[in-house]
Design an enzyme around this catalytic site. Structure first.
Site, PDB file in Angstrom:
ATOM      1  N   ILE A 114      22.547  22.948  38.746  1.00  0.00           N
ATOM      2  CA  ILE A 114      23.627  22.950  37.768  1.00  0.00           C
ATOM      3  C   ILE A 114      23.781  21.511  37.294  1.00  0.00           C
ATOM      4  CG2 ILE A 114      25.353  22.889  39.646  1.00  0.00           C
ATOM      5  CD1 ILE A 114      27.255  24.409  37.651  1.00  0.00           C
ATOM      6  N   GLU A 115      23.427  21.266  36.032  1.00  0.00           N
ATOM      7  CA  GLU A 115      23.248  19.899  35.549  1.00  0.00           C
ATOM      8  C   GLU A 115      24.292  19.515  34.505  1.00  0.00           C
ATOM      9  OE1 GLU A 115      19.672  17.054  33.742  1.00  0.00           O
ATOM     10  OE2 GLU A 115      19.216  19.026  34.568  1.00  0.00           O
TER      11      GLU A 115
END
Length: 268
Positions: free
Chosen positions: A160-161
């Site tokens: 999850i960036e």
């Protein structure tokens, strides 16, 4: 105490209990250093994963190979074929940012998949380029949908960036996925950085979420200058006749040399 390489089941069981560490490594030296430092998860190139020396360097790190650009444009069959090859080389899972259909196909072959949500570099044109995703209720809902879609497709984890920490934490509490934070705060299940950032080797843009722990670029610059100096001295020795010296050459008995010269004299 010696540690064992974790399984997918182990990682799932640790969700919400402790933060895992993840690094992107590209060399055997980095992989070995990560192993000795106790890093939990490694992202690595296909080439490194397929190197038979990799598991000697990092026997207990959970390895997730991923060359995302190599997957773009590939068919599901090609990705599956690659994934099977990587698993045979002891990959614990594979990174895949391809379609949900492809992820389902990998799942059906019992191949653990780590997906990607939020800022997905190869899909960033859809979310406005290289920028945070989830800063509005609408885009946060998009990240939530990405997570739920990956769950339904059978992925076990997702990077999850560059998502707001509060959004990532709220999602992490509500998903079975092992969420691996890259610039998404401490409310996820693992933290992920590139070795080049940690080591201070990144000479380009340093991401906001990166933290530099060493400045190895200076050491590499020093080594490069020493390399240039050595090569220059070598070229100078050749020009001056200092190299090769007698100690660098193989000799021959004077009598044997004379016999050889006599042989050559008799040649047309």
């Amino acid at each position: 105490m010696a540690r064992n390489r974790p399984t997918v089941a182990d990682l799932r069981a640790l969700k919400g209990k402790r933060q895992l560490s993840k690094l992107r490594v590209t060399t055997l030296e980095e992989a070995e250093a990560a192993e000795r430092a106790g890093i939990d998860l490694l992202s690595l190139t296909y080439a490194l994963m397929l190197d038979p020396r990799f598991r000697d360097a990092a026997p207990t790190c959970f390895a997730v190979p991923g060359d995302e650009y190599g997957m773009m444009g590939a068919t599901s069959s090609e990705i599956l074929r690659t994934a099977v090859k990587l698993r045979a080389a002891s990959a614990d899972a594979v990174y895949c940012s391809a379609s949900l259909k492809t992820i389902r196909r990998l799942r059906d072959e019992h191949i653990p998949v780590c997906g990607h949500v939020g800022l997905i570099p190869t899909h960033s044109t859809w979310t406005g380029g290289f920028r945070a995703v989830g800063k509005t209720a609408e885009t946060a809902a998009l990240v939530w949908k990405q997570v739920k879609d990956l769950e339904d497709a059978g992925a076990f984890a997702a990077e999850i960036e560059v998502v707001p920490a509060e959004v990532a934490a709220a999602i992490s509490k509500r998903t079975s996925l092992v969420l691996i934070s890259m610039g998404a705060g401490a409310g996820c299940d693992a933290q992920y950085l590139f070795a080049e950032d940690v080591l201070g080797l990144n000479r380009g843009h340093t991401p906001r979420h990166a933290k530099v722990y060493r400045n190895l670029a200076v050491e590499y610059d020093r080594i490069q200058q020493e390399r240039i100096a050595a090569f220059r001295e070598y070229a100078g020795d050749i020009a001056s006749g200092a190299y090769p010296a007698t100690s660098h050459m193989v000799g021959i008995d004077a009598g044997e040399l004379r016999r050889f010269e006599e042989f050559l004299s008799g040649q047309a």
